[in-house]
Design a protein around this motif. Structure first.
Motif, PDB file in Angstrom:
ATOM      1  N   ARG A   1       0.897  -1.225  -0.083  1.00  0.00           N
ATOM      2  CA  ARG A   1       0.005   0.029   0.077  1.00  0.00           C
ATOM      3  C   ARG A   1       0.874   1.291   0.139  1.00  0.00           C
ATOM      4  O   ARG A   1       0.522   2.300  -0.669  1.00  0.00           O
ATOM      5  N   HIS A   2       1.961   1.259   0.714  1.00  0.00           N
ATOM      6  CA  HIS A   2       2.949   2.199   0.966  1.00  0.00           C
ATOM      7  C   HIS A   2       3.498   2.660  -0.538  1.00  0.00           C
ATOM      8  O   HIS A   2       3.692   3.982  -0.893  1.00  0.00           O
ATOM      9  N   TYR A   3       3.642   1.549  -1.395  1.00  0.00           N
ATOM     10  CA  TYR A   3       4.309   1.718  -2.711  1.00  0.00           C
ATOM     11  C   TYR A   3       3.277   2.424  -3.713  1.00  0.00           C
ATOM     12  O   TYR A   3       3.510   3.397  -4.210  1.00  0.00           O
ATOM     13  N   VAL A   4       2.074   1.957  -3.649  1.00  0.00           N
ATOM     14  CA  VAL A   4       0.847   2.518  -4.370  1.00  0.00           C
ATOM     15  C   VAL A   4       0.773   4.099  -4.070  1.00  0.00           C
ATOM     16  O   VAL A   4       0.478   4.930  -4.967  1.00  0.00           O
ATOM     17  N   ALA A   5       0.582   4.173  -2.676  1.00  0.00           N
ATOM     18  CA  ALA A   5       0.435   5.602  -2.072  1.00  0.00           C
ATOM     19  C   ALA A   5       1.762   6.571  -2.614  1.00  0.00           C
ATOM     20  O   ALA A   5       1.355   7.897  -2.943  1.00  0.00           O
ATOM     21  N   ASP A   6       2.843   5.863  -2.784  1.00  0.00           N
ATOM     22  CA  ASP A   6       3.809   6.913  -3.173  1.00  0.00           C
ATOM     23  C   ASP A   6       4.062   6.979  -4.725  1.00  0.00           C
ATOM     24  O   ASP A   6       4.901   7.733  -5.058  1.00  0.00           O
ATOM     25  N   HIS A   7       3.088   6.577  -5.426  1.00  0.00           N
ATOM     26  CA  HIS A   7       3.277   6.483  -7.066  1.00  0.00           C
ATOM     27  C   HIS A   7       1.816   6.908  -7.465  1.00  0.00           C
ATOM     28  O   HIS A   7       1.047   6.432  -8.192  1.00  0.00           O
ATOM     29  N   PRO A   8       1.298   8.223  -7.053  1.00  0.00           N
ATOM     30  CA  PRO A   8       0.014   8.593  -7.335  1.00  0.00           C
ATOM     31  C   PRO A   8      -0.029   8.904  -8.844  1.00  0.00           C
ATOM     32  O   PRO A   8       0.837   9.320  -9.387  1.00  0.00           O
ATOM     33  N   GLY A   9      -1.194   8.624  -9.473  1.00  0.00           N
ATOM     34  CA  GLY A   9      -1.357   8.755 -10.977  1.00  0.00           C
ATOM     35  C   GLY A   9      -0.851   7.870 -11.713  1.00  0.00           C
ATOM     36  O   GLY A   9      -1.225   7.866 -13.007  1.00  0.00           O
ATOM     37  N   ARG A  10      -0.021   6.778 -11.296  1.00  0.00           N
ATOM     38  CA  ARG A  10       0.556   5.803 -12.119  1.00  0.00           C
ATOM     39  C   ARG A  10      -0.400   4.643 -12.285  1.00  0.00           C
ATOM     40  O   ARG A  10      -1.250   4.300 -11.380  1.00  0.00           O
ATOM     41  N   LYS A  11      -0.430   4.192 -13.534  1.00  0.00           N
ATOM     42  CA  LYS A  11      -1.324   3.188 -13.863  1.00  0.00           C
ATOM     43  C   LYS A  11      -1.124   1.868 -13.241  1.00  0.00           C
ATOM     44  O   LYS A  11       0.113   1.411 -13.797  1.00  0.00           O
ATOM     45  N   VAL A  12      -2.055   1.069 -12.718  1.00  0.00           N
ATOM     46  CA  VAL A  12      -1.623  -0.132 -12.021  1.00  0.00           C
ATOM     47  C   VAL A  12      -2.716  -1.051 -12.912  1.00  0.00           C
ATOM     48  O   VAL A  12      -3.670  -1.317 -13.013  1.00  0.00           O
ATOM     49  N   PHE A  13      -2.086  -2.256 -13.262  1.00  0.00           N
ATOM     50  CA  PHE A  13      -2.528  -3.455 -13.438  1.00  0.00           C
ATOM     51  C   PHE A  13      -2.515  -4.523 -12.316  1.00  0.00           C
ATOM     52  O   PHE A  13      -1.390  -4.794 -11.750  1.00  0.00           O
ATOM     53  N   TRP A  14      -3.672  -4.716 -11.836  1.00  0.00           N
ATOM     54  CA  TRP A  14      -3.910  -5.550 -10.762  1.00  0.00           C
ATOM     55  C   TRP A  14      -4.129  -6.939 -11.169  1.00  0.00           C
ATOM     56  O   TRP A  14      -5.039  -7.460 -11.769  1.00  0.00           O
ATOM     57  N   LEU A  15      -3.104  -7.738 -10.643  1.00  0.00           N
ATOM     58  CA  LEU A  15      -3.352  -9.328 -10.745  1.00  0.00           C
ATOM     59  C   LEU A  15      -3.590 -10.102  -9.577  1.00  0.00           C
ATOM     60  O   LEU A  15      -2.713 -10.031  -8.657  1.00  0.00           O
ATOM     61  N   GLY A  16      -4.962 -10.281  -9.363  1.00  0.00           N
ATOM     62  CA  GLY A  16      -5.052 -11.219  -7.980  1.00  0.00           C
ATOM     63  C   GLY A  16      -6.714 -11.246  -7.874  1.00  0.00           C
ATOM     64  O   GLY A  16      -7.550 -10.752  -8.343  1.00  0.00           O
ATOM     65  N   PRO A  17      -7.344 -12.124  -7.002  1.00  0.00           N
ATOM     66  CA  PRO A  17      -8.384 -12.130  -6.650  1.00  0.00           C
ATOM     67  C   PRO A  17      -9.115 -11.322  -6.093  1.00  0.00           C
ATOM     68  O   PRO A  17      -8.685 -10.380  -5.394  1.00  0.00           O
TER      69      PRO A  17
END
Length: 284
Positions: free
Chosen positions: A90-106
């Motif tokens: 979560r810290h990584y995602v929060a530190d990269h605002p606006g970057r597009k994420v491909f989420w792989l998971g259930p």
């Protein structure tokens, strides 16, 4: 090196130990039911003045892990705090605002994004991947994602692994985790950032939480890790400079069937760096 023996009870190992960093899956529960004697052992250690931090590669925030523990009847007073690989992701995602994420998971792992408002995107448009697991871990393996990982490698996407475990217990079965996909991606030449055991950040966070509870930074010589995985729990403890109690009932159970002690050669072959002791299942 002397032979490595099994011990029967945690109380025989915790003289001089202030802090226990305990794994959850395989030690406290198996994904379907809690292990009452393990819960009693951790609670008893706390009653003697010890601090218990649960340290888990679950790809969810600590409060979501706590809710699962409650559903399995693991009492809150079994431990002082929880730190998860999901928290660090979560810290990584929060530190990269606006970057597009491909989420792989259930879908059950969606709490990892709670309050973060990530920009989710298809693989072909993403800036990085967050892998919390396989879409269907009951039937799939990492090989089902080889084509996807080759496409990601061509785009040079970093993969953030929110659960470095390769497999985990679910009842009496072993199921694949995000770490299996991450290792495949790394074998293909992709960049992987791992959050969770055996990597240092999760141990640093756990020790920090223990220091908050105790009012002082614990000495590493007075910290004991407990886990059931050679690759994550034992390697992580060794890399961080703390002793490890290895529980054999978990993912390596078949390898320890019928064995009561090990000679030095077997210890090195199975463990690399030996744990402080072995226990079939955690009990006080």
């Amino acid at each position: 090196m002397t032979g490595l023996r099994f011990v029967e009870r945690l109380r025989d190992l915790v003289d001089g130990v202030d802090v226990v960093l305990s794994d959850i899956w395989g030690v406290v529960h198996n994904g379907l039911e809690a292990f009452p004697e393990a819960c009693e052992a951790l609670h008893s250690f706390r009653q003697q003045g010890g601090t218990v931090i649960l340290i888990t590669n679950a790809p969810r925030p600590a409060d979501s892990v706590q809710r699962q523990l409650r559903k399995l009847d693991v009492a809150d007073d079994t431990y002082d705090a929880i730190v998860s690989s999901g928290d660090l992701t979560r810290h990584y995602v929060a530190d990269h605002p606006g970057r597009k994420v491909f989420w792989l998971g259930p879908e059950r792992d969606n709490s990892i994004y709670r309050g973060l408002d990530p920009v989710l995107a298809p693989l072909g448009e993403a800036d990085y991947i967050v892998c919390t697991g396989l879409l269907d871990d009951e039937t799939e393996s990492a090989e089902d994602y080889r084509g996807m990982m080759m496409q990601a490698r061509e785009r040079k996407l970093p993969l953030i692994c929110a659960n470095p475990d390769i497999v985990v217990e679910r009842g009496d079965r072993l199921i694949y985790c995000a770490g299996a996909v991450a290792e495949l991606y790394r074998e293909l030449g992709g960049e992987v950032i791992f959050y969770g055991k055996p990597h240092r950040p999760i141990y640093e966070r756990a020790i920090g939480l223990a220091a908050e509870r105790r009012g002082e930074m614990p000495q590493l010589s007075r910290v004991l890790a407990i886990g059931d995985s050679v690759r994550t729990d034992l390697a992580g403890a060794h890399g961080f400079g703390i002793d490890c109690l290895f529980v054999t009932r978990g993912i390596h159970a078949e390898e320890f069937e019928g064995i009561d002690q090990f000679d030095p050669a077997s210890v090195k072959e199975l463990f690399g760096h030996p744990p402080r002791a072995l226990m079939r299942e955690l009990r006080w």
